[in-house]
Design an enzyme around this catalytic site. Structure first.
Site, PDB file in Angstrom:
ATOM      1  N   TYR A  84     -46.787 -22.402 114.233  1.00 16.19           N
ATOM      2  CA  TYR A  84     -46.597 -22.646 112.798  1.00 16.19           C
ATOM      3  C   TYR A  84     -47.203 -23.988 112.370  1.00 16.19           C
ATOM      4  CZ  TYR A  84     -42.970 -18.986 113.294  1.00 16.19           C
ATOM      5  OH  TYR A  84     -42.283 -17.831 113.566  1.00 16.19           O
ATOM      6  N   HIS A 142     -44.311 -17.121 122.553  1.00 12.02           N
ATOM      7  CA  HIS A 142     -44.280 -16.413 121.268  1.00 12.02           C
ATOM      8  C   HIS A 142     -44.491 -14.903 121.455  1.00 12.02           C
ATOM      9  CE1 HIS A 142     -44.770 -17.418 116.791  1.00 12.02           C
ATOM     10  NE2 HIS A 142     -44.498 -16.140 116.885  1.00 12.02           N
TER      11      HIS A 142
HETATM   12  N1  LIG Z   1     -41.221 -14.607 116.994  1.00 11.82           N
HETATM   13  C1  LIG Z   1     -41.848 -13.946 116.087  1.00 11.82           C
HETATM   14  O1  LIG Z   1     -42.850 -13.285 116.357  1.00 11.82           O
HETATM   15  C2  LIG Z   1     -41.327 -13.967 114.684  1.00 11.82           C
HETATM   16  C3  LIG Z   1     -41.851 -13.067 113.734  1.00 11.82           C
HETATM   17  C4  LIG Z   1     -41.323 -13.111 112.434  1.00 11.82           C
HETATM   18  C5  LIG Z   1     -40.307 -13.996 112.119  1.00 11.82           C
HETATM   19  N2  LIG Z   1     -39.849 -14.876 113.061  1.00 11.82           N
HETATM   20  C6  LIG Z   1     -38.789 -15.856 112.744  1.00 11.82           C
HETATM   21  O2  LIG Z   1     -37.786 -15.251 111.945  1.00 11.82           O
HETATM   22  C7  LIG Z   1     -37.613 -15.960 110.717  1.00 11.82           C
HETATM   23  C8  LIG Z   1     -37.184 -15.043 109.596  1.00 11.82           C
HETATM   24  O3  LIG Z   1     -37.983 -13.883 109.527  1.00 11.82           O
HETATM   25  P1  LIG Z   1     -38.852 -13.434 108.262  1.00 11.82           P
HETATM   26  O4  LIG Z   1     -39.266 -14.617 107.513  1.00 11.82           O
HETATM   27  O5  LIG Z   1     -39.899 -12.525 108.780  1.00 11.82           O
HETATM   28  O6  LIG Z   1     -37.889 -12.499 107.417  1.00 11.82           O
HETATM   29  P2  LIG Z   1     -36.425 -12.513 106.724  1.00 11.82           P
HETATM   30  O7  LIG Z   1     -35.642 -13.686 107.145  1.00 11.82           O
HETATM   31  O8  LIG Z   1     -35.893 -11.143 106.981  1.00 11.82           O
HETATM   32  O9  LIG Z   1     -36.778 -12.574 105.190  1.00 11.82           O
HETATM   33  C9  LIG Z   1     -37.194 -13.722 104.537  1.00 11.82           C
HETATM   34  C10 LIG Z   1     -37.301 -13.396 103.060  1.00 11.82           C
HETATM   35  O10 LIG Z   1     -36.028 -13.006 102.540  1.00 11.82           O
HETATM   36  C11 LIG Z   1     -35.681 -13.806 101.407  1.00 11.82           C
HETATM   37  N3  LIG Z   1     -34.244 -14.074 101.469  1.00 11.82           N
HETATM   38  C12 LIG Z   1     -33.577 -14.879 102.323  1.00 11.82           C
HETATM   39  N4  LIG Z   1     -32.241 -14.838 102.091  1.00 11.82           N
HETATM   40  C13 LIG Z   1     -32.061 -13.974 101.062  1.00 11.82           C
HETATM   41  C14 LIG Z   1     -30.915 -13.524 100.340  1.00 11.82           C
HETATM   42  N5  LIG Z   1     -29.687 -13.939 100.649  1.00 11.82           N
HETATM   43  N6  LIG Z   1     -31.114 -12.645  99.325  1.00 11.82           N
HETATM   44  C15 LIG Z   1     -32.338 -12.220  99.013  1.00 11.82           C
HETATM   45  N7  LIG Z   1     -33.466 -12.618  99.640  1.00 11.82           N
HETATM   46  C16 LIG Z   1     -33.333 -13.488 100.669  1.00 11.82           C
HETATM   47  C17 LIG Z   1     -36.513 -15.069 101.527  1.00 11.82           C
HETATM   48  O11 LIG Z   1     -36.848 -15.570 100.245  1.00 11.82           O
HETATM   49  P3  LIG Z   1     -36.333 -17.014  99.709  1.00 11.82           P
HETATM   50  O12 LIG Z   1     -36.971 -18.045 100.603  1.00 11.82           O
HETATM   51  O13 LIG Z   1     -36.840 -17.045  98.315  1.00 11.82           O
HETATM   52  O14 LIG Z   1     -34.834 -17.004  99.787  1.00 11.82           O
HETATM   53  C18 LIG Z   1     -37.771 -14.571 102.235  1.00 11.82           C
HETATM   54  O15 LIG Z   1     -38.705 -14.069 101.304  1.00 11.82           O
HETATM   55  C19 LIG Z   1     -38.985 -16.632 110.518  1.00 11.82           C
HETATM   56  O16 LIG Z   1     -38.953 -17.720 109.646  1.00 11.82           O
HETATM   57  C20 LIG Z   1     -39.321 -17.044 111.944  1.00 11.82           C
HETATM   58  O17 LIG Z   1     -38.605 -18.213 112.297  1.00 11.82           O
HETATM   59  C21 LIG Z   1     -40.327 -14.854 114.343  1.00 11.82           C
END
Ligand SMILES: NC(=O)c1ccc[n+]([C@@H]2O[C@H](COP(=O)([O-])OP(=O)(O)OC[C@H]3O[C@@H](n4cnc5c(N)ncnc54)[C@H](OP(=O)(O)O)[C@@H]3O)[C@@H](O)[C@H]2O)c1
Length: 312
Positions: A84, A142
């Protein structure tokens, strides 16, 4: 430790918060460009470079403020990856929140490129320097890069024994990747981070992890606000019954399943509500009802069908 949230215990005795924040990359989103300025050749390029530099500084400030806010709210686990970039912002946020390094559980990951280049040791020391810390609480790779992840993990084992890593984790591992590690390496991973949400519950993989003492960490836990969850009648009913929003119901389901979710939110209100999940309990039949939403819909990449050069 933060006494207002429960902690899980990893297979080596290390305590880990049962929910974390995944702030994602500050580089998320497109670069900006001033309309028409590109037509002015070299000067245009310089103008756009300056504009993007200022924009990046603005985004960095917002990013640090947002992460610091989540720490003030009680989050203690930060999910991060060297992929990142800008790991220095994590250190800034911890200090802005008035916390000490040891108050926070810091996660980072070896990138795929670092795995291909065989630079696992260098990668860890680079992350330590960027984060301004002497150890990382949980270090993972990762992706299980084909023909490399076993060597990567073995190098991570050495760094663990040297005390630079408090717990060894992996990411995006299917059962066959985990089995290979169990067969060929010395230390059982403390944690596997992979995609889990009600559209993709991953029961068999979770069961395998539980059987082998591997903590499950759920990424994309809110399915990035997928419409199919927003409209789901089971979830809507539970929101109404418990007076909670959709994200709270899903994150509570994770918690009751013994899974550790790392939702991403830069919105202060949603950061607060996402961690407010410890004052209600779903019934067994409600947990089963959420399980039944599963349609095996993977939203992110499948490690068995991926060009590892293109991600992480
Ligand atoms: N290891 C890997 O390959 C990998 C892959 C993907 C993700 N990750 C990790 O997992 C974390 C989270 O995954 P993600 O970003 O893919 O998806 P997520 O957490 O499922 O979704 C994030 C989205 O949901 C919104 N959101 C958050 N809380 C909410 C709520 N209470 N109500 C409505 N909307 C809400 C956020 O918008 P707002 O910011 O506007 O609230 C954002 O657009 C990443 O940041 C990363 O650290 C790891």
């Amino acid at each position: 430790m933060n006494n207002s949230i429960p902690y899980y215990t990893l297979n080596n005795g290390v305590k880990i918060p049962c929910i974390g924040i995944g702030p994602g990359s500050v580089l998320r989103g497109k670069n900006v460009s001033v309309p028409l300025v590109g037509k002015f050749g070299f000067v245009g390029k310089i103008v756009n470079k300056v504009v993007n530099k200022v924009y990046f500084l603005y985004k960095s400030r917002k990013y640090v403020a947002s992460l610091a806010n989540s720490l003030r709210l009680g989050y203690r686990l930060i999910d991060y990856s060297a992929a990142y970039g800008n790991e220095n912002l994590i250190a800034k946020a911890i200090s802005k929140a008035g916390l000490k390094r040891e108050d926070v559980f810091i996660t980072s990951r070896v990138t795929n490129k670092q795995q291909y280049d065989g630079q696992v040791r260098d990668a860890l020391f680079k992350s330590l320097k960027n984060l301004g810390v002497s150890y990382i609480d949980l270090y993972m790779f990762h992706w299980p890069v084909t023909d490399h992840f076993i060597d990567t993990y073995k190098e991570m084992e050495k760094l663990y024994k040297e005390g630079r890593i408090k717990a060894l984790g992996v990411c995006n591992c299917h059962q066959h990747h985990l089995q290979k590690i169990l067969d060929e390496c010395e230390i059982v991973p403390a944690l596997d981070q992979f995609e889990v949400h009600p559209l993709f519950t991953q029961k068999p993989l979770i069961d395998f992890c539980k059987k082998n003492g591997i903590q499950v960490e759920a990424y994309t836990p809110l399915a990035r606000n997928d419409d199919r969850l927003q409209k789901n009648l089971i979830l809507k009913g539970l929101c109404k019954k418990y007076n909670k929003d959709l994200a709270q119901i899903i994150l509570r389901w994770d918690f009751q399943n013994g899974v550790l979710p790392i939702p991403r939110s830069s919105n202060f209100k949603r950061q607060a509500s996402n961690i407010n999940i410890f004052d209600f309990k779903l019934l067994d039949e409600e947990m089963n009802a959420i399980d039944s939403i599963n349609i095996n819909s993977r939203l992110r990449f499948d490690p068995d069908n991926l060009d590892f050069h293109s991600v992480g």
